[in-house]
Design an enzyme around this catalytic site. Structure first.
Site, PDB file in Angstrom:
ATOM      1  N   ASP A 101      -8.096  -5.296 -15.230  1.00 25.65           N
ATOM      2  CA  ASP A 101      -8.405  -5.897 -13.904  1.00 25.65           C
ATOM      3  C   ASP A 101      -6.681  -6.376 -13.160  1.00 25.65           C
ATOM      4  OD1 ASP A 101      -8.274  -7.857 -12.487  1.00 25.65           O
ATOM      5  OD2 ASP A 101      -8.162  -9.478 -14.166  1.00 25.65           O
ATOM      6  N   GLU A 133      -2.272 -11.233  -6.431  1.00 25.87           N
ATOM      7  CA  GLU A 133      -3.897 -11.891  -6.417  1.00 25.87           C
ATOM      8  C   GLU A 133      -3.348 -13.009  -7.761  1.00 25.87           C
ATOM      9  OE1 GLU A 133      -7.680 -11.854  -8.757  1.00 25.87           O
ATOM     10  OE2 GLU A 133      -5.772 -11.544  -9.292  1.00 25.87           O
ATOM     11  N   GLU A 134      -2.714 -12.836  -8.240  1.00 22.01           N
ATOM     12  CA  GLU A 134      -2.159 -13.225  -9.342  1.00 22.01           C
ATOM     13  C   GLU A 134      -1.247 -14.902  -8.672  1.00 22.01           C
ATOM     14  OE1 GLU A 134      -3.142 -14.462 -12.666  1.00 22.01           O
ATOM     15  OE2 GLU A 134      -5.260 -13.236 -11.939  1.00 22.01           O
ATOM     16  N   ASP A 156     -13.637  -6.749  -8.292  1.00 24.98           N
ATOM     17  CA  ASP A 156     -12.591  -7.330  -9.957  1.00 24.98           C
ATOM     18  C   ASP A 156     -14.208  -7.387 -10.562  1.00 24.98           C
ATOM     19  OD1 ASP A 156     -10.486  -8.479 -10.752  1.00 24.98           O
ATOM     20  OD2 ASP A 156     -11.036  -9.971  -8.568  1.00 24.98           O
ATOM     21  N   HIS A 250      -7.168 -10.511 -19.240  1.00 34.14           N
ATOM     22  CA  HIS A 250      -5.432 -10.881 -19.262  1.00 34.14           C
ATOM     23  C   HIS A 250      -4.942 -10.811 -20.404  1.00 34.14           C
ATOM     24  CE1 HIS A 250      -5.716 -13.593 -15.414  1.00 34.14           C
ATOM     25  NE2 HIS A 250      -6.297 -12.516 -15.357  1.00 34.14           N
TER      26      HIS A 250
END
Length: 288
Positions: A101, A133-134, A156, A250
């Site tokens: 990811d 994006e985070e 995604d 993650h």
């Protein structure tokens, strides 16, 4: 004392951090390795064994003997820290790696670009590789403001739910083909999410059926993608999230199936080619 504290950026799961190998991103050829410290087991009290340490209590050990040695290595306040990159070829088409990811989606977009090159009929297509994006989805929002698109198709991960700890979260299988999200909502501080435009749901449904491709469906709380904000740009952007099933998101090793990526590439290429001047985004055409 040469040990380094860090600040958290994005959705980093504390329970997956102790004893992980990491890299201090100092510069090309100068990155320095480190280990997220984990208290020696022989000194761990019974009440500590099942406690997840919050990240402010964690520290990084790079082998440095002093703060001066840390700075001499080029590490200072603001130096980024990432999981040490790893890649594992598992059974069949399945792979595990660091930042699947969203490296996997980047690979898909590149293959879509190759497939669309020279196509005799298709809409204007902008391929966006967005940053941060985070960090509240900043890169994609800037790109959408600059491009003013009519449609946003966001690529995604889709949460795979085929492991014992995820069975109550849906029915998305690794190796079951690409998937589209019918509902997403963050629900943790950022009260935002995406319900896809019905024209795009129909587009991907019909494309998958005509191309003989599987298309899984997902609805989940706890995730946020760029479309959450892109859909609000200007007078609104018709948006949808499509992607590939992923396990262990993650963490330092996320797992996906290469066959899902190949089918996602085929699905995206075929769907984009179906968009022409007659493609309607009028919601009155989709009243149920």
């Amino acid at each position: 004392n040469g040990l380094v504290r860090v600040e958290r950026l994005g959705g980093v799961p504390e329970k997956a951090l102790p004893s992980q190998s990491v890299l201090f991103c100092v510069g090309e050829g100068r990155d320095r390795p480190g280990v997220i410290a984990n208290k020696s087991h022989h000194a761990t009290a019974p009440d500590e064994k099942y406690r997840v340490l919050p990240y402010p209590e964690l520290y990084i050990d790079g082998g440095f003997e002093s703060a001066e040695a840390v700075r001499a290595a080029g590490i200072d306040v603001g130096t980024p820290l990432v999981y040490e990159p790893k890649f594992l070829q598992l059974d069949g088409d399945r792979v595990a790696g660091t930042s699947v990811d969203d490296r996997a989606a980047c690979a898909v977009i590149i293959e879509v670009a190759r497939a669309l090159r020279g196509a005799d009929r298709m809409p204007t297509v902008h391929l966006v590789f967005s940053v941060q994006e985070e960090f509240n989805l900043r890169g994609a929002l800037t790109a959408a403001q600059a491009l003013s698109p009519d449609i946003a198709i966001q690529i995604d991960l889709i949460l795979a739910t085929d492991t014992p700890d995820m069975t109550t979260r849906g029915d998305v299988r690794l190796g079951g083909g690409p998937a589209m999200s019918l509902y997403s909502f963050h629900g943790r501080g950022t009260l935002n999410g995406t319900i896809p435009h019905p024209a795009l749901v129909r587009l991907f449904d019909e494309t998958a059926r005509e191309e003989g491709l599987p298309l899984q469906r997902s609805a989940h709380i706890g995730a946020l993608t760029e479309t959450s904000y892109v859909q609000l740009v200007n007078a609104g952007v018709a948006s949808i999230d499509v992607g590939f099933p992923t396990r262990y998101t993650h963490s330092s090793l996320e797992l996906c199936d290469l066959a899902d990526l190949e089918q996602l590439t085929t699905l995206l290429t075929a769907a984009i080619r179906r968009i022409d001047g007659s493609f309607s985004l009028d919601r009155d055409d989709f009243i149920q």
